[in-house]
Enzyme design. Sequence first.
Site, PDB file in Angstrom:
ATOM      1  N   CYS C 112       0.888  -1.160   0.000  1.00 36.52           N
ATOM      2  CA  CYS C 112       0.000   0.000   0.000  1.00 36.52           C
ATOM      3  C   CYS C 112       0.925   1.209   0.000  1.00 36.52           C
ATOM      4  CB  CYS C 112      -0.904  -0.003   1.235  1.00 36.52           C
ATOM      5  SG  CYS C 112      -1.843   1.520   1.412  1.00 36.52           S
ATOM      6  N   SER C 116      -1.159   2.019   4.526  1.00 34.14           N
ATOM      7  CA  SER C 116      -0.710   0.729   5.047  1.00 34.14           C
ATOM      8  C   SER C 116      -1.822  -0.302   4.958  1.00 34.14           C
ATOM      9  CB  SER C 116      -0.297   0.881   6.493  1.00 34.14           C
ATOM     10  OG  SER C 116      -1.418   1.346   7.232  1.00 34.14           O
ATOM     11  N   CYS C 117      -2.696  -0.212   3.940  1.00 34.06           N
ATOM     12  CA  CYS C 117      -3.815  -1.147   3.820  1.00 34.06           C
ATOM     13  C   CYS C 117      -3.282  -2.577   3.799  1.00 34.06           C
ATOM     14  CB  CYS C 117      -4.591  -0.857   2.539  1.00 34.06           C
ATOM     15  SG  CYS C 117      -5.257   0.803   2.533  1.00 34.06           S
TER      16      CYS C 117
END
Lengths: 83, 91, 204
Positions: C112, C116-117
Amino acid sequence: MRTRIANPAGHTRLPRYLSGRAGRIDAVLGTLPYPDRRAAGIVSAVETAYTVRFENADVWGPDGEPGGCICADLFESYLEPRE
Amino acid sequence: MSRVHDMGGQHGFGPLAIESDEPPFHHEWEARVFALNRLLLRSGRYTLDEFRAAVEAMPPADYLAASYYERWLHAIETLVREKGVLDVRPG
Amino acid sequence: MSHVHEEPHASAHESSAGAANRVKSLVAALEAASVLTERQLDEAIESFLAHAQPANGARIVARAWVDPGFRERLLADGNAAAAELGIDLAHWAPVRLRVVANGPGRHNLIVCTLCSCYPLALLGPSPTWYKSEAYRSQAVRDPRGILAEFGTHVGADVEITVWDSTAEVRYLVLPERPAGTELLSEAELEALVTRNGLIGTALV
């Protein structure tokens, strides 16, 4: 299709490195919350989103790995037809 | 928006620091920040997009100096203030 | 391959102590304003850590290795397949799961670049390197360089697809079943699966 050339002042989920690049639709994700407007307080905003596939060469020119590609999930407003 | 968080393709940040057997959180406060954000999101105090925008709006030098959960804490503090979450509501 | 940064350590320590104090004040203020309670926070943390485990991702992979029908359903609709195993992806936050399969000549890597997916429900909290500037900047332009930092090498003939999680889809890599594991049970297969294999920085 192609991603729009853009540099909005507000929140967006179109990464800079994918702005103005040629790609093709890999999957239709359907209607999702639209971040650019939701971040501005319009909680109900939705838009159609797509998984878009970009060839490395179309993103990095000769500086990327040969072969290979990048996929990203992008909203309708980020895209335009390829000329 | 073209801010410091938009990392894809930039040079010069390497090499990776890989920690073996990393715990889920390094400090109790990090777990609390994580849970705080979830509870505030779930109760509709702000949206995930507003949260991300608040992280991204950090001045670039502060963003890079902060640890991951320090960025989150900054965004939560900002949104709690902006949204008047602490304001006493009429009875 | 782990790099220890001695110099910033002291200041990082100080700022962590500062953050701990800020969290304490914030929680106290939220509790005083009747927004939430400390107990709710503790329960949320406990429940999250109990539900969000890399073991969930490993179960999905091992089942896909032994059950071709499940594999097909998993690749078509990750949420429905996870639900078959009793895994609730929406426990923590509503997300859509897309599982991408490695295969001959094909490797996948998840990143990501904007934040921070990460598939929290299937892998637990993400490692610090996943959230780092180094990983987020390099993974999309130099995936082989990133893999090398993990001691992972894929052949020159293998095409790498990097998935940049820019919306509410969460990606999970389905690694190839290692050769010579035909006699292993599903539980034994689960034990082979690593978190990094499901992000794509390891082969299994």
